[in-house]
Motif scaffolding. Structure first.
Motif: not given
Length: 332
Positions: A84-89, A93-94, A105-112, A127-132
């Motif tokens: 859940x934290x990964x999806x929300x994060x 980030x977006x 945003x970059x840091x949060x996408x990497x954390x996700x 999804x985290x990779x797509x956002x990043x």
């Protein structure tokens, strides 16, 4: 998120059974289910509500997910909280990126991405990779965007978010110096074909932020942008014929505005001043308030038009209108 995955309550029950306990629903499970439910509601609304509303909600949900992930609970429950934290994060980030907080945003996408991997959640990782990757593309780092898009596909193979990452790959290749128009079209065609092959329940809606769904029309929209950036006018118009009527019928004026702005930039670069002004003007009509995805291609249109046609009446009029439109960003 993936509707086929076990629910948070099911994961809790499995964890209890594995530990030899009874299946009881703890406050932790109820709290996590509540966060997950509220996040699903926000995902459905995200494209249609202002960032001034969505970002505070995401901030609150993320804080709750972090708090739950720090509880002393069974490993399966901790993984569920991490997912859940990964999806929300990633979605947060977006939102942060779209409010110009780029580094955060970059840091949060990497954390996700890291949280998604720890949780074993393939969709969250992709999804985290797509956002990043989208962040890097908009920050004019196509090489980094390409690396992230390819990694997202590798880690989420066979999922809708992998198709979205493939569409991002087409845009990244188009933005690279010397990006070959034929290669861009081949990548975009592959993404569009894969998207149209998805079952109905995995198609979602354009602009949807569920990594378990991707709409074929949105993939065609990205193909249009990629082909326009690569200078492949014929391919761009082929994709436009698929994307623009459908997006208009779906009442997605923001998407249409972005697509027209990219087509206008391509028209300006190839010297078709009339088409560039017409499309750019319509893009402004459809986007009364400035936002990055329209502003960038309109800036490229102005740059190309000013280079050779700065004294033309139509260009001067458009320059004045675009300047006023940009200034409205500081008044909202």
């Amino acid at each position: 998120m993936d509707t086929a995955a076990p629910s948070r309550r099911q994961l809790a029950a499995l964890a209890a059974l594995a530990a030899g306990g009874t299946v009881t629903m703890s406050p932790f499970v109820d709290e996590l289910a509540d966060v997950d439910t509220r996040f699903r509601v926000l995902v459905a609304e995200y494209e249609d509500i202002p960032l001034t509303e969505s970002l505070p909600r995401l901030n609150g949900l993320y804080a709750e997910a972090v708090r739950l992930s720090e509880r002393r609970v069974a490993p399966a429950q901790r993984r569920a909280a991490g997912a859940t934290m990964a999806h929300v994060g990633a979605l947060r980030a977006d939102a942060l990126f779209n409010t110009n907080r780029i580094d955060q945003a970059r840091r949060l996408a990497e954390a996700a991405y890291r949280h998604g991997r720890s949780a074993g959640d393939t969709l969250a990782v992709g999804y985290a990779r797509k956002i990043a990757g989208m962040i890097e593309l908009y920050e004019e780092q196509p090489g980094s965007a390409l690396r992230l898009a390819v990694d997202g596909q590798r880690r989420a193979t066979g999922t809708p978010v992998a198709i979205a990452a493939l569409a991002l790959q087409a845009r990244a290749v188009a933005a690279l110096p010397g990006g070959h128009p034929g290669e861009v079209a081949r990548i975009a065609d592959r993404a569009i074909c894969q998207a149209f092959a998805l079952p109905a329940e995995q198609r979602g809606t354009p602009g949807g932020e569920d990594p378990g769904a991707v709409h074929p029309v949105e993939v065609a929209y990205h193909g249009l942008i990629a082909a326009a950036a690569a200078g492949n006018h014929n391919a761009a118009m082929d994709y436009a014929n698929v994307a623009l009527p459908a997006l208009t019928a779906m009442d997605r004026p923001g998407f249409v505005a972005v697509a027209l702005a990219h087509l206008a930039a391509a028209d300006a670069r190839r010297g078709d001043v009339e088409a560039a002004l017409d499309r750019a003007g319509t893009a402004l009509d459809l986007a009364p308030r400035p936002f990055r995805a329209v502003g960038r291609p309109l800036e490229a249109t102005l740059l190309a038009l000013r280079a050779d046609h700065a004294t033309t009446d139509g260009v001067r009029t458009f320059v004045a209108r675009a300047r006023a439109w940009k200034q409205a960003e500081n008044m909202v």
